[in-house]
Design a protein around this motif. Sequence first.
Motif, PDB file in Angstrom:
ATOM      1  N   ASN A  96      53.695  68.336  27.671  1.00 32.50           N
ATOM      2  CA  ASN A  96      54.315  68.127  28.975  1.00 32.50           C
ATOM      3  C   ASN A  96      54.468  69.462  29.706  1.00 32.50           C
ATOM      4  O   ASN A  96      54.294  70.534  29.134  1.00 32.50           O
ATOM      5  N   TRP A  97      54.791  69.392  30.982  1.00 28.66           N
ATOM      6  CA  TRP A  97      54.810  70.603  31.798  1.00 28.66           C
ATOM      7  C   TRP A  97      55.949  71.536  31.446  1.00 28.66           C
ATOM      8  O   TRP A  97      55.844  72.741  31.680  1.00 28.66           O
ATOM      9  N   ASP A  98      57.026  71.048  30.856  1.00 23.11           N
ATOM     10  CA  ASP A  98      58.083  71.952  30.395  1.00 23.11           C
ATOM     11  C   ASP A  98      57.546  72.828  29.269  1.00 23.11           C
ATOM     12  O   ASP A  98      57.826  74.023  29.214  1.00 23.11           O
ATOM     13  N   GLN A  99      56.768  72.235  28.375  1.00 19.39           N
ATOM     14  CA  GLN A  99      56.167  72.995  27.280  1.00 19.39           C
ATOM     15  C   GLN A  99      55.115  73.973  27.797  1.00 19.39           C
ATOM     16  O   GLN A  99      55.028  75.106  27.321  1.00 19.39           O
TER      17      GLN A  99
ATOM     18  N   ALA B 242      43.161  67.153  42.593  1.00 20.76           N
ATOM     19  CA  ALA B 242      43.811  68.280  41.928  1.00 20.76           C
ATOM     20  C   ALA B 242      44.848  67.781  40.925  1.00 20.76           C
ATOM     21  O   ALA B 242      44.941  68.306  39.809  1.00 20.76           O
ATOM     22  N   GLU B 243      45.630  66.771  41.304  1.00 21.82           N
ATOM     23  CA  GLU B 243      46.623  66.200  40.387  1.00 21.82           C
ATOM     24  C   GLU B 243      45.942  65.621  39.151  1.00 21.82           C
ATOM     25  O   GLU B 243      46.419  65.811  38.029  1.00 21.82           O
ATOM     26  N   LYS B 244      44.835  64.930  39.353  1.00 22.79           N
ATOM     27  CA  LYS B 244      44.101  64.341  38.233  1.00 22.79           C
ATOM     28  C   LYS B 244      43.628  65.432  37.271  1.00 22.79           C
ATOM     29  O   LYS B 244      43.792  65.309  36.055  1.00 22.79           O
TER      30      LYS B 244
ATOM     31  N   GLU C 229      44.869  65.986  33.394  1.00 23.98           N
ATOM     32  CA  GLU C 229      43.911  66.024  32.286  1.00 23.98           C
ATOM     33  C   GLU C 229      44.063  67.317  31.489  1.00 23.98           C
ATOM     34  O   GLU C 229      44.016  67.321  30.269  1.00 23.98           O
ATOM     35  N   PHE C 230      44.254  68.421  32.214  1.00 16.17           N
ATOM     36  CA  PHE C 230      44.460  69.712  31.562  1.00 16.17           C
ATOM     37  C   PHE C 230      45.689  69.689  30.658  1.00 16.17           C
ATOM     38  O   PHE C 230      45.630  70.127  29.511  1.00 16.17           O
ATOM     39  N   SER C 231      46.789  69.135  31.169  1.00 15.67           N
ATOM     40  CA  SER C 231      48.023  69.104  30.379  1.00 15.67           C
ATOM     41  C   SER C 231      47.877  68.225  29.146  1.00 15.67           C
ATOM     42  O   SER C 231      48.438  68.506  28.094  1.00 15.67           O
ATOM     43  N   ASN C 232      47.093  67.170  29.257  1.00 22.08           N
ATOM     44  CA  ASN C 232      46.870  66.280  28.113  1.00 22.08           C
ATOM     45  C   ASN C 232      46.006  66.930  27.036  1.00 22.08           C
ATOM     46  O   ASN C 232      46.080  66.547  25.875  1.00 22.08           O
TER      47      ASN C 232
END
Length: 65
Positions: free
Chosen positions: A2-5, A54-56, A60-63
């Motif tokens: 997740n984005w916090d990590q 960009a959101e997509k 995908e990058f975060s996953n």
Amino acid sequence: MNWDQIEGNWTQIKGKAQQKWGKLTNDDLDIVKGKREEMIGKIQERYGIAREQAEKEVDEFSNNC
């Protein structure tokens, strides 16, 4: 991840982001500091793509981190 990590481990993850989005400069990535919204904005700016795309890509990058 997740984005916090991602934000907490940004110095390690920054290199992966640089590989994925080569048009982003080190200064861009220093400004982003792992913040999702900042990342989306920088990708839109450098690549001239729509926010949805960009959101997509960012999701995908975060996953894959």
